[in-house]
Scaffold this motif. Sequence first.
Motif, PDB file in Angstrom:
ATOM      1  N   TRP A 114     -27.932  53.097   9.841  1.00 33.08           N
ATOM      2  CA  TRP A 114     -27.108  53.910   8.869  1.00 33.08           C
ATOM      3  C   TRP A 114     -25.540  53.511   8.725  1.00 33.08           C
ATOM      4  CZ3 TRP A 114     -28.688  55.418  13.927  1.00 33.08           C
ATOM      5  CH2 TRP A 114     -27.945  55.522  14.862  1.00 33.08           C
ATOM      6  N   VAL A 115     -24.979  52.754   9.360  1.00 34.69           N
ATOM      7  CA  VAL A 115     -23.712  52.373   9.187  1.00 34.69           C
ATOM      8  C   VAL A 115     -23.834  51.065   8.531  1.00 34.69           C
ATOM      9  CG1 VAL A 115     -21.833  51.239  10.459  1.00 34.69           C
ATOM     10  CG2 VAL A 115     -22.813  52.950  11.673  1.00 34.69           C
ATOM     11  N   VAL A 116     -24.697  50.128   8.632  1.00 38.48           N
ATOM     12  CA  VAL A 116     -24.865  49.128   7.490  1.00 38.48           C
ATOM     13  C   VAL A 116     -25.159  49.487   6.185  1.00 38.48           C
ATOM     14  CG1 VAL A 116     -26.293  47.085   7.284  1.00 38.48           C
ATOM     15  CG2 VAL A 116     -25.706  47.697   9.706  1.00 38.48           C
ATOM     16  N   THR A 117     -25.939  50.361   5.860  1.00 43.14           N
ATOM     17  CA  THR A 117     -26.333  50.743   4.663  1.00 43.14           C
ATOM     18  C   THR A 117     -25.192  51.605   3.893  1.00 43.14           C
ATOM     19  OG1 THR A 117     -27.736  52.794   5.438  1.00 43.14           O
ATOM     20  CG2 THR A 117     -28.878  50.499   5.083  1.00 43.14           C
ATOM     21  N   ARG A 118     -24.488  52.344   4.676  1.00 43.38           N
ATOM     22  CA  ARG A 118     -23.252  53.018   4.318  1.00 43.38           C
ATOM     23  C   ARG A 118     -22.250  52.089   3.756  1.00 43.38           C
ATOM     24  NH1 ARG A 118     -20.595  57.955   4.644  1.00 43.38           N
ATOM     25  NH2 ARG A 118     -18.750  57.753   3.411  1.00 43.38           N
ATOM     26  N   LEU A 119     -22.033  51.031   4.667  1.00 45.09           N
ATOM     27  CA  LEU A 119     -21.112  50.102   4.197  1.00 45.09           C
ATOM     28  C   LEU A 119     -21.317  49.227   3.005  1.00 45.09           C
ATOM     29  CD1 LEU A 119     -19.783  48.746   7.662  1.00 45.09           C
ATOM     30  CD2 LEU A 119     -18.991  50.346   6.176  1.00 45.09           C
ATOM     31  N   ILE A 120     -22.749  48.756   2.922  1.00 41.84           N
ATOM     32  CA  ILE A 120     -23.407  47.970   1.911  1.00 41.84           C
ATOM     33  C   ILE A 120     -23.052  48.894   0.520  1.00 41.84           C
ATOM     34  CG2 ILE A 120     -25.223  47.072   0.744  1.00 41.84           C
ATOM     35  CD1 ILE A 120     -24.101  45.353   3.147  1.00 41.84           C
ATOM     36  N   THR A 121     -23.565  50.414   0.663  1.00 43.05           N
ATOM     37  CA  THR A 121     -23.520  51.210  -0.525  1.00 43.05           C
ATOM     38  C   THR A 121     -21.840  51.421  -0.918  1.00 43.05           C
ATOM     39  OG1 THR A 121     -25.364  52.376   0.188  1.00 43.05           O
ATOM     40  CG2 THR A 121     -24.001  53.442  -1.412  1.00 43.05           C
ATOM     41  N   ASP A 122     -21.086  51.315   0.006  1.00 46.37           N
ATOM     42  CA  ASP A 122     -19.614  51.669  -0.422  1.00 46.37           C
ATOM     43  C   ASP A 122     -19.107  50.542  -1.374  1.00 46.37           C
ATOM     44  OD1 ASP A 122     -19.313  53.911   1.050  1.00 46.37           O
ATOM     45  OD2 ASP A 122     -18.331  52.675   2.788  1.00 46.37           O
ATOM     46  N   ILE A 123     -19.922  49.278  -1.224  1.00 49.09           N
ATOM     47  CA  ILE A 123     -19.342  48.161  -2.174  1.00 49.09           C
ATOM     48  C   ILE A 123     -20.038  48.410  -3.456  1.00 49.09           C
ATOM     49  CG2 ILE A 123     -19.662  45.829  -2.587  1.00 49.09           C
ATOM     50  CD1 ILE A 123     -19.762  45.390   0.455  1.00 49.09           C
ATOM     51  N   ALA A 124     -21.194  49.004  -3.636  1.00 50.92           N
ATOM     52  CA  ALA A 124     -21.902  49.320  -4.970  1.00 50.92           C
ATOM     53  C   ALA A 124     -21.119  50.452  -5.542  1.00 50.92           C
ATOM     54  CB  ALA A 124     -23.338  49.814  -4.653  1.00 50.92           C
ATOM     55  N   ASP A 125     -20.636  51.355  -4.757  1.00 46.78           N
ATOM     56  CA  ASP A 125     -19.975  52.710  -5.411  1.00 46.78           C
ATOM     57  C   ASP A 125     -18.687  52.058  -6.074  1.00 46.78           C
ATOM     58  OD1 ASP A 125     -21.733  54.329  -4.251  1.00 46.78           O
ATOM     59  OD2 ASP A 125     -20.400  55.082  -2.707  1.00 46.78           O
TER      60      ASP A 125
END
Length: 607
Positions: free
Chosen positions: A303-314
């Motif tokens: 859940w940390v990894v996917t949150r950080l990856i999603t932050d880049i898409a945002d």
Amino acid sequence: MDVEASETADFLASVHPYDSLLPDELTRVAAAFRQVECEAGSNIYALGQRLEGLYIIAEGRVDVRDRNGAVVSILGPRNSFGERGLLRDGAAATTAVAQSATRLLLLPAEEFRRLIAARPAFARFFDRSRPTENRAPDLATTRIADLMTPGPVTCPPSATVAEVARTMRDRQVSCLLVMQETQLTGIVTNRDLVKRALAEGLSTDAPVTGVMTADPITLAPDALGSDVLHAMLERRIGHLPVVDGERVIGVVTQTDLTRHQAISSAHLVREIADAEDSQALALVVGRIPDLLAQLVGAGNPHWVVTRLITDIADAATRRLLRLAEERLGPPPVPYLWLACGSQGRQEQTGVSDQDNCLFLSENAIPEHDSYFEALARFVSDGLDACGYYYCPGEMMATTARWRQPVQVWRNYFSGWIRKPDPMAQMLASVMFDLRPIGGEVSLFRDVMSETLALAATNSIFVAHMVANALNHAPPLGLLRGFATIRSGEHKDTLDLKLNGVVPVVDLGRIYAIQGRLQAANTRTRLEVAQQSGIVSPSGGRDLIAAYDLIAETRLRHQVARVRTGEKPDNFMSPAALSDFERSHLRDAFVVVKTMQSAIAHGRAAVL
């Protein structure tokens, strides 16, 4: 130190990169700050104005706006701003407006520049320059002095288990160093309290020496991140004291390593904010697989990894919106760009399509659609160029149906709930994961709470949603085996997305509807559902553990492909797992299947 400076020091100790300062220097830096009170709606500074220094939000919210007045960032407590102008010519590169009554801490410009020059952690955190080569973040070569938490919390050998537990709770730390005056004699962690005290029925009056690890391994402040990782993995520990000569100066923990990863992803976000076109954005986003490999390799939870990856898409989406407005001119009416799907849930991995839509102001008229169609096309094309490929089902703002005034969206939701046919179920499943990304956030206000309230009271709709969710079955075969894909390109593999995480995502969404839960993230939905009694404590714990195992297996598979030079995907051969791993993964799928059966029979709350 006066009371105000003391409170400032306590606050800064929880803010990176100030948490990397040794106690004496933190005290000195805290004394340099002054407090600034701002009324709601007031300008903190305007574009081109001479900056007094770097601002940190202690309380309240701040809008950062570009030269066209568009909001580019909404900042909250512990966020800092103003560094861009300070690192250029000292003039503000944006306008900052207090969104609410706000209390700020202001670090004078001279002190900010001194810290940049003297502390590598500060220079790295605030540096906006572009790297000369494309390489992954460098945790392995980072000095421990720039990773550790300084000023560790300590206790004497005479402290009792109860005293240690209370101190860890009150100070919100996961370990204490046991000190005989200035001599380090041991370390006690929350894990020690569970395994050596609670599990063994030890008296709470027992001395800490009975549960601590005596003479723990230590590292020097000039050791590297690789030394930390090697020591933690080899000895299966999560905390390492840092000793300079004979003086204990800090502790480095797994949490510190996780924070370092967040800073690394933030560096990509900064580059995205400065990208001039979609080609420049694509170069930055193209480094996601390497970042994914580093984050997973460092042991971060999924859940940390996917949150950080999603932050880049945002960030990429917001940058494309700004570039679109620069090309097309200001929008004729306010709008809000929202993401759904994995981006909406903040669960993106190394491979994702795009699912998005536009909410328009009620003042929108048909003549405005040409502008928003062009804006949607520009952003979606840019996202596709970055690797977020077009949604196969055209669930994108480029489709006229998915860029409409707010009232039309309200009608969509209420219609799908009143007449839940299969298509309505599919659309509702996607739209219940909506999350604002850029634009006028107030356009989404109350829409989701109203929709959840309407859905939760419609038993027929909920039943249809449950039936739709059961279409995604875990890949369980006979004789304790897996049901792999039978033919085609991915024959004999498991689809860890469609048959792995999606069944849990569907369950989380149903719990959200039943409990009117506002969260979009799946794991958060599961946690809140457990806490609020929608699922039982045991059922919730099992499902969360199963989801964690499935999601982390998926990420490890994607990283294995990245490391062999292949593109990440979701199709894993069971042969890639050991017998032990296969057994546990199958057990996780059994838990999911059990929870699906329970919700199909209306028994989720009693498992």
